[in-house]
Design a protein around this motif. Structure first.
Motif, PDB file in Angstrom:
ATOM      1  N   THR A 165       2.514   2.862  -7.262  1.00  0.00           N
ATOM      2  CA  THR A 165       2.003   2.179  -8.447  1.00  0.00           C
ATOM      3  C   THR A 165       1.326   0.873  -8.055  1.00  0.00           C
ATOM      4  OG1 THR A 165       4.103   1.000  -8.784  1.00  0.00           O
ATOM      5  CG2 THR A 165       3.862   3.136  -9.871  1.00  0.00           C
ATOM      6  N   CYS A 166       0.685   0.228  -9.020  1.00  0.00           N
ATOM      7  CA  CYS A 166       0.142  -1.137  -8.889  1.00  0.00           C
ATOM      8  C   CYS A 166      -0.985  -1.264  -7.869  1.00  0.00           C
ATOM      9  CB  CYS A 166       1.243  -2.137  -8.522  1.00  0.00           C
ATOM     10  SG  CYS A 166       2.480  -2.400  -9.806  1.00  0.00           S
ATOM     11  N   GLN A 167      -1.609  -0.158  -7.463  1.00  0.00           N
ATOM     12  CA  GLN A 167      -2.613  -0.257  -6.406  1.00  0.00           C
ATOM     13  C   GLN A 167      -3.853  -1.034  -6.853  1.00  0.00           C
ATOM     14  OE1 GLN A 167      -2.064   0.616  -3.093  1.00  0.00           O
ATOM     15  NE2 GLN A 167      -0.037   0.650  -4.063  1.00  0.00           N
ATOM     16  N   GLU A 168      -4.131  -1.048  -8.160  1.00  0.00           N
ATOM     17  CA  GLU A 168      -5.269  -1.835  -8.620  1.00  0.00           C
ATOM     18  C   GLU A 168      -5.031  -3.330  -8.387  1.00  0.00           C
ATOM     19  OE1 GLU A 168      -2.836  -0.972 -12.452  1.00  0.00           O
ATOM     20  OE2 GLU A 168      -3.115  -0.179 -10.415  1.00  0.00           O
ATOM     21  N   TYR A 169      -3.766  -3.750  -8.457  1.00  0.00           N
ATOM     22  CA  TYR A 169      -3.428  -5.152  -8.196  1.00  0.00           C
ATOM     23  C   TYR A 169      -3.395  -5.426  -6.694  1.00  0.00           C
ATOM     24  CZ  TYR A 169      -2.085  -4.682 -13.062  1.00  0.00           C
ATOM     25  OH  TYR A 169      -2.099  -4.415 -14.402  1.00  0.00           O
TER      26      TYR A 169
ATOM     27  N   ARG B 247       0.819  -1.210   0.000  1.00  0.00           N
ATOM     28  CA  ARG B 247       0.000   0.000   0.000  1.00  0.00           C
ATOM     29  C   ARG B 247       0.861   1.273   0.000  1.00  0.00           C
ATOM     30  NH1 ARG B 247      -4.653  -0.656  -2.285  1.00  0.00           N
ATOM     31  NH2 ARG B 247      -6.104  -2.042  -1.196  1.00  0.00           N
TER      32      ARG B 247
ATOM     33  N   GLU C 190       5.974  -4.349 -11.082  1.00  0.00           N
ATOM     34  CA  GLU C 190       5.348  -3.492 -12.099  1.00  0.00           C
ATOM     35  C   GLU C 190       5.359  -4.166 -13.459  1.00  0.00           C
ATOM     36  OE1 GLU C 190       6.389   0.914 -10.174  1.00  0.00           O
ATOM     37  OE2 GLU C 190       7.732   0.000 -11.654  1.00  0.00           O
TER      38      GLU C 190
ATOM     39  N   GLU D 225      -2.069 -10.494 -14.740  1.00  0.00           N
ATOM     40  CA  GLU D 225      -3.454 -10.068 -14.947  1.00  0.00           C
ATOM     41  C   GLU D 225      -3.991 -10.588 -16.281  1.00  0.00           C
ATOM     42  OE1 GLU D 225      -7.093  -7.634 -14.933  1.00  0.00           O
ATOM     43  OE2 GLU D 225      -5.872  -8.683 -13.460  1.00  0.00           O
TER      44      GLU D 225
ATOM     45  N   ASP E  88      -5.317  -3.972  -4.576  1.00  0.00           N
ATOM     46  CA  ASP E  88      -6.740  -4.118  -4.226  1.00  0.00           C
ATOM     47  C   ASP E  88      -7.194  -5.562  -4.424  1.00  0.00           C
ATOM     48  OD1 ASP E  88      -6.973  -1.415  -3.660  1.00  0.00           O
ATOM     49  OD2 ASP E  88      -7.792  -0.889  -5.621  1.00  0.00           O
ATOM     50  N   ARG E  89      -6.772  -6.146  -5.530  1.00  0.00           N
ATOM     51  CA  ARG E  89      -7.204  -7.512  -5.857  1.00  0.00           C
ATOM     52  C   ARG E  89      -6.592  -8.517  -4.872  1.00  0.00           C
ATOM     53  NH1 ARG E  89      -8.069  -7.215 -11.493  1.00  0.00           N
ATOM     54  NH2 ARG E  89      -8.809  -9.369 -11.571  1.00  0.00           N
TER      55      ARG E  89
END
Length: 442
Positions: free
Chosen positions: A248-252, A244, A428, A435, A254-255
């Motif tokens: 970067t990569c916060q969408e991943y 957190r 990254e 995905e 979240d998953r």
């Protein structure tokens, strides 16, 4: 441990030699405890353990000098303590000689002993060295090929649990720099050797039937399930907490956070072998530190051996492939050449299955790629696990205890792992790749 033609009878050592007045708790005593445990390990490695080994190698001889040194490199060995023994001796004809051995010992006063026992890491490795890998090499010999997969194990000791191994340094075997990872030349040699290892395993299984339950079981068997079911959400909660902090990569992230409540089940589903698919005996921990190369005068690899068979088990070959590729290859090829590396492995696998006269249908490249897709969640687990360790600069806090603890030293170690720019850069690259393979849709 039973005696056989490869190993002398097990030698018993009393643990009474160990100082039992060690402090058993208190963070302020950690360095003292670790240092003392290492010293206790050295005291348990005595000349008496080596007389029969020397006689087997060199005939009757007399030990002139016996030296034991701690060879555990900080941050490089998470499961065991390592020692190097140097013996100067005189042979029966008066010739002076010297030999070195590597000792792998389960750590004394280990706070993670129960977890390691539940994984059976010592007994698994013993079975691999004593019974299983010799069968792999034997089946190649029967088909006209001389090959070796591991260093020589000279003796198994039950108490304390230790293996007395050949020192590969004497033959100039070394590891590749884990921070940079392997180039394609080294990768192809690993994939070729791994394909031999896997092919031999299924052919020996077809010929002789199953190995022991501990080898044929999943990593998450009945004994270890409860432990890991409780542990995994804590571990992944700490991982997400550090991820957190990235920009970067916060969408991943979240998953990943959305998986935590069922993270153990996801691991178990990925690790459990499907009897309807092609399965092998896995190395189980195939990363840079467990792969040794011998190089020619121009720096090109000419031979390879695997070490550390503590997590060997039955399962899909894509476990070893995903584990190795993401943890141990150069950044430039980790994703770009992923499918090519799978293809290289498949070509070598089929070649060796044919050589060893595998009686069943050969797995196709499509079969293998489908298995990768089915188990691509492993890419997330490997990236946030062994890859993070592989890319971490040498770190005095790097050990299993600090990975599992939530105190100041444990938090610092995990921050070093997960806020490491080298690790973030790799994620990254890898997370979008995973995905696109559906790894985050489990």
């Amino acid at each position: 441990m039973s005696e056989n033609k490869l190993f002398p009878a097990t030698c018993k050592i009393s643990r009474g030699q160990i100082d039992d007045n060690m402090a058993s708790e208190g963070d302020s005593r950690d360095d003292v405890r670790k240092s003392s445990a290492a010293d206790d390990g050295i005291r348990l490695i005595t000349e008496d353990l080596f007389h029969d080994i020397l006689n087997q190698q060199f005939g009757k001889c007399t030990i002139k000098k016996f030296t034991v040194a701690n060879s555990t490199i900080t941050g490089e060995n998470f499961a065991c303590s390592m020692y190097r023994v140097t013996i100067d001796f005189q042979m029966e004809d008066g010739t002076d000689n010297s030999v070195k051995y590597i000792i792998k010992m389960m750590p004394l006063n280990d706070p993670n002993a129960q977890m390691k026992k539940s994984l059976g890491i010592f007994t698994k490795e013993v079975e691999m060295y004593e019974k299983i890998v010799p069968k792999f090499e034997e089946i190649f010999q029967e088909n006209g090929i001389e090959t070796a997969f591991v260093p020589k194990c000279w003796k198994v000791v039950d108490n304390p649990e230790m293996l007395i191994m050949e020192d590969l340094g004497a033959r100039k075997f070394t590891n590749v720099d884990r921070l940079n990872g392997m180039d394609m030349e080294h990768v192809k040699m690993v994939l070729s050797k791994l394909a031999q290892f896997h092919a031999a395993s299924v052919c020996v299984l077809e010929k002789n039937g199953p190995f022991s339950k501990q080898i044929m079981s999943s990593l998450f068997d009945d004994e270890s399930c409860n432990f890991f079911r409780a542990l995994q959400p804590i571990v992944w909660g700490n991982i997400v907490k550090n991820l957190r902090l990235w920009k970067t990569c916060q969408e991943y992230v979240d998953r990943i956070e959305g998986m935590i409540d069922r993270i153990f089940d996801l691991h178990k589903e990925a690790y459990d072998p499907n009897p309807d698919e092609f399965n092998v005996i896995l190395h189980g921990d195939l990363w840079t530190n467990n792969i040794m190369f011998q190089h020619d005068e121009n720096g090109h690899p000419k031979d390879i051996l695997f070490v550390d068979l503590q997590i060997a088990r039955y399962g899909s070959p894509v476990h070893d492939l995903i584990y190795f590729i993401f943890s141990s290859t150069e950044y430039s090829i980790k994703v770009k050449e992923f499918d090519y590396m799978i293809k290289c492995y498949h070509r070598e696998l089929v070649k060796n299955l044919k050589l060893l006269k595998y009686p069943k249908s050969l797995p196709t490249l499509i079969d293998l790629q489908i298995a990768v897709l089915k188990k691509c969640f492993l890419g997330i687990a490997v990236s946030c696990g062994v890859m993070a360790i592989a890319l971490l600069d040498p770190n005095e806090n790097a050990n299993m205890e600090n990975f599992l603890k939530d105190d100041e030293a444990g938090s610092k170690f995990k921050q070093d792992m997960y806020l490491n720019p080298r690790f973030i850069k790799s994620c990254e690259l890898i997370f979008p790749f995973l995905e696109n393979k559906g790894a985050f849709d489990v």
